[in-house]
Design a protein around this motif. Structure first.
Motif, PDB file in Angstrom:
ATOM      1  N   LYS A 191       0.832  -1.210   0.000  1.00 53.94           N
ATOM      2  CA  LYS A 191       0.000   0.000   0.000  1.00 53.94           C
ATOM      3  C   LYS A 191       0.865   1.258   0.000  1.00 53.94           C
ATOM      4  CE  LYS A 191      -3.870   2.013   2.532  1.00 53.94           C
ATOM      5  NZ  LYS A 191      -4.776   1.825   3.684  1.00 53.94           N
ATOM      6  N   GLU A 192       1.887   1.284   0.837  1.00 51.76           N
ATOM      7  CA  GLU A 192       2.775   2.444   0.917  1.00 51.76           C
ATOM      8  C   GLU A 192       3.588   2.625  -0.365  1.00 51.76           C
ATOM      9  OE1 GLU A 192       4.454   5.867   2.331  1.00 51.76           O
ATOM     10  OE2 GLU A 192       2.759   4.771   3.147  1.00 51.76           O
TER      11      GLU A 192
ATOM     12  N   THR B  69       2.742   1.614  -3.336  1.00 46.95           N
ATOM     13  CA  THR B  69       1.812   2.033  -4.386  1.00 46.95           C
ATOM     14  C   THR B  69       1.533   3.527  -4.265  1.00 46.95           C
ATOM     15  OG1 THR B  69       0.804  -0.156  -4.433  1.00 46.95           O
ATOM     16  CG2 THR B  69      -0.477   1.647  -5.382  1.00 46.95           C
ATOM     17  N   ARG B  70       1.312   3.986  -3.045  1.00 49.70           N
ATOM     18  CA  ARG B  70       1.073   5.411  -2.814  1.00 49.70           C
ATOM     19  C   ARG B  70       2.289   6.232  -3.280  1.00 49.70           C
ATOM     20  NH1 ARG B  70       0.393   5.480   2.538  1.00 49.70           N
ATOM     21  NH2 ARG B  70      -1.771   4.869   2.317  1.00 49.70           N
ATOM     22  N   ASN B  71       3.477   5.768  -2.933  1.00 53.12           N
ATOM     23  CA  ASN B  71       4.694   6.474  -3.349  1.00 53.12           C
ATOM     24  C   ASN B  71       4.829   6.502  -4.869  1.00 53.12           C
ATOM     25  OD1 ASN B  71       5.507   7.010  -0.701  1.00 53.12           O
ATOM     26  ND2 ASN B  71       6.617   5.087  -0.553  1.00 53.12           N
TER      27      ASN B  71
ATOM     28  N   VAL C  67       2.381   6.299  -7.149  1.00 55.13           N
ATOM     29  CA  VAL C  67       1.374   7.214  -7.704  1.00 55.13           C
ATOM     30  C   VAL C  67       1.785   8.669  -7.476  1.00 55.13           C
ATOM     31  CG1 VAL C  67      -1.033   8.003  -7.515  1.00 55.13           C
ATOM     32  CG2 VAL C  67      -0.516   5.549  -7.566  1.00 55.13           C
ATOM     33  N   ASN C  68       2.307   8.965  -6.297  1.00 49.86           N
ATOM     34  CA  ASN C  68       2.762  10.331  -6.019  1.00 49.86           C
ATOM     35  C   ASN C  68       3.927  10.731  -6.914  1.00 49.86           C
ATOM     36  OD1 ASN C  68       0.853  10.856  -4.035  1.00 49.86           O
ATOM     37  ND2 ASN C  68       2.170  10.138  -2.389  1.00 49.86           N
TER      38      ASN C  68
ATOM     39  N   GLY D 212       0.129  12.072  -7.560  1.00 49.73           N
ATOM     40  CA  GLY D 212      -0.875  11.691  -6.581  1.00 49.73           C
ATOM     41  C   GLY D 212      -2.229  11.334  -7.152  1.00 49.73           C
TER      42      GLY D 212
ATOM     43  N   ALA E  60      -4.432   8.757  -8.916  1.00 52.99           N
ATOM     44  CA  ALA E  60      -4.550   7.352  -9.321  1.00 52.99           C
ATOM     45  C   ALA E  60      -5.328   7.220 -10.634  1.00 52.99           C
ATOM     46  CB  ALA E  60      -5.205   6.534  -8.219  1.00 52.99           C
TER      47      ALA E  60
END
Length: 123
Positions: free
Chosen positions: A79-80, A82-84, A86-87, A92, A94
């Motif tokens: 999850k982390e 993936t967030r990084n 996308v950012n 940021g 998606a």
């Protein structure tokens, strides 16, 4: 803001073995499981393990030998990351990532159906 811990691809392979095992393993057990795909020397595996311990990604417990377990769940790590991702690449957004996947035919019809079903069940 918390500093992101960087994990190399090789270190990630160690984590994957431990996540899949679901229990603490010693270095010899990790090496045995890695040998299916990697021919790393014992010292290489020990170096990677120690890097992960130093980064706080692994806990070590002294028994007859050291045993190692992840300090982070795979789900949380993915999850982390993936967030990084996308950012970093999509500012940021998606939706922009999904559009990029669609534009180069990376998603199959089945992938799209699974995503649709997932979104429909969540919202």
């Amino acid at each position: 803001m918390e500093k992101k811990t960087m994990v190399s691809d090789a270190e990630l392979e160690i984590l994957e073995v431990l996540w899949e095992a679901g229990k603490a393993l010693n270095a010899a057990e990790i090496r045995t499981l890695l040998e299916k795909n990697k021919k790393w020397e014992r010292t290489t595996i020990l170096t990677l393990i120690q890097r992960l311990v130093k980064k706080g990604m692994l806990a070590q417990e002294k028994r007859e030998v050291y045993y190692y377990r992840p300090n982070v769940d795979r789900k949380d790590y993915v999850k982390e990351e993936t967030r990084n991702f996308v950012n970093k690449f999509f500012k940021g957004n998606a939706g922009n990532m999904a559009a990029a996947l669609m534009s180069d035919d990376s998603l199959t019809k089945r992938d799209i159906e699974e995503l649709r079903d997932f979104f429909n069940s969540r919202f």
